[in-house]
Design a protein around this motif. Structure first.
Motif, mmCIF file in Angstrom:
data_model
loop_
_atom_site.group_PDB
_atom_site.id
_atom_site.type_symbol
_atom_site.label_atom_id
_atom_site.label_comp_id
_atom_site.label_asym_id
_atom_site.label_seq_id
_atom_site.Cartn_x
_atom_site.Cartn_y
_atom_site.Cartn_z
ATOM 1 N N ALA A 90 0.839 -1.212 0.000
ATOM 2 C CA ALA A 90 0.000 0.000 0.000
ATOM 3 C C ALA A 90 0.867 1.252 0.000
ATOM 4 C CB ALA A 90 -0.933 -0.013 1.207
ATOM 5 N N ARG A 91 1.947 1.221 0.782
ATOM 6 C CA ARG A 91 2.866 2.367 0.827
ATOM 7 C C ARG A 91 3.511 2.591 -0.546
ATOM 8 N NH1 ARG A 91 6.055 0.858 4.981
ATOM 9 N NH2 ARG A 91 7.550 -0.115 3.597
ATOM 10 N N GLU A 92 3.922 1.517 -1.210
ATOM 11 C CA GLU A 92 4.526 1.629 -2.534
ATOM 12 C C GLU A 92 3.519 2.126 -3.572
ATOM 13 O OE1 GLU A 92 7.790 -1.964 -1.964
ATOM 14 O OE2 GLU A 92 5.969 -2.339 -3.124
ATOM 15 N N ALA A 93 2.280 1.634 -3.498
ATOM 16 C CA ALA A 93 1.249 2.067 -4.442
ATOM 17 C C ALA A 93 0.923 3.547 -4.261
ATOM 18 C CB ALA A 93 -0.012 1.223 -4.270
ATOM 19 N N ALA A 94 0.865 4.003 -3.013
ATOM 20 C CA ALA A 94 0.595 5.422 -2.756
ATOM 21 C C ALA A 94 1.727 6.298 -3.281
ATOM 22 C CB ALA A 94 0.398 5.650 -1.257
ATOM 23 N N ALA A 95 2.954 5.834 -3.116
ATOM 24 C CA ALA A 95 4.104 6.591 -3.624
ATOM 25 C C ALA A 95 4.088 6.659 -5.153
ATOM 26 C CB ALA A 95 5.410 5.971 -3.137
ATOM 27 N N ARG A 96 3.749 5.549 -5.809
ATOM 28 C CA ARG A 96 3.666 5.549 -7.267
ATOM 29 C C ARG A 96 2.554 6.463 -7.751
ATOM 30 N NH1 ARG A 96 5.209 0.142 -6.793
ATOM 31 N NH2 ARG A 96 3.073 -0.604 -6.702
ATOM 32 N N ALA A 97 1.402 6.451 -7.055
ATOM 33 C CA ALA A 97 0.274 7.300 -7.455
ATOM 34 C C ALA A 97 0.620 8.780 -7.308
ATOM 35 C CB ALA A 97 -0.960 6.954 -6.602
ATOM 36 N N ALA A 98 1.471 9.094 -6.338
ATOM 37 C CA ALA A 98 1.881 10.483 -6.126
ATOM 38 C C ALA A 98 3.042 10.864 -7.043
ATOM 39 C CB ALA A 98 2.265 10.689 -4.670
#
Length: 103
Positions: A90-98
């Protein structure tokens, strides 16, 4: 009876258009018997324990994701339990989305 041909749903890149360089350099995930053997090796190396919380783990995770330039080297893999893997993903996905780099 004649069979109908389905229309393709994927768009094909035009012949003159090259793929981005970054996508050509992404390491391929190990699959099949090579992937199974690799996961067994990582589980054995990490003594079957999640490397974040030290509970029993069973998911082999890339520390630096393949899409971020990570490799399939053993030093880039760790064993995680499902809750820790979910938090990390989830942390990696949020970073990619940002638009940020994960590492």
């Amino acid at each position: 009876m004649k069979l109908q041909t389905l229309k393709p749903r994927l768009k094909v890149a035009s012949p003159g258009r090259a793929l981005p360089v970054a996508s050509a350099q992404v390491a391929q995930r190990l699959r099949g018997s090579a992937g199974v053997a690799d996961r067994i090796k990582i589980r054995t190396r990490d003594c079957g324990l999640c490397q974040m919380c030290k509970r029993p783990g069973y998911l082999v995770d890339h520390i630096k994701p393949l899409c971020e330039g990570g490799t399939n080297e053993d030093s880039n893999k760790q064993l995680l339990c499902a809750p820790c893997h979910d938090v990390k993903s989830a942390r990696e996905a949020a970073a990619r989305a940002a638009g940020e780099s994960v590492r």
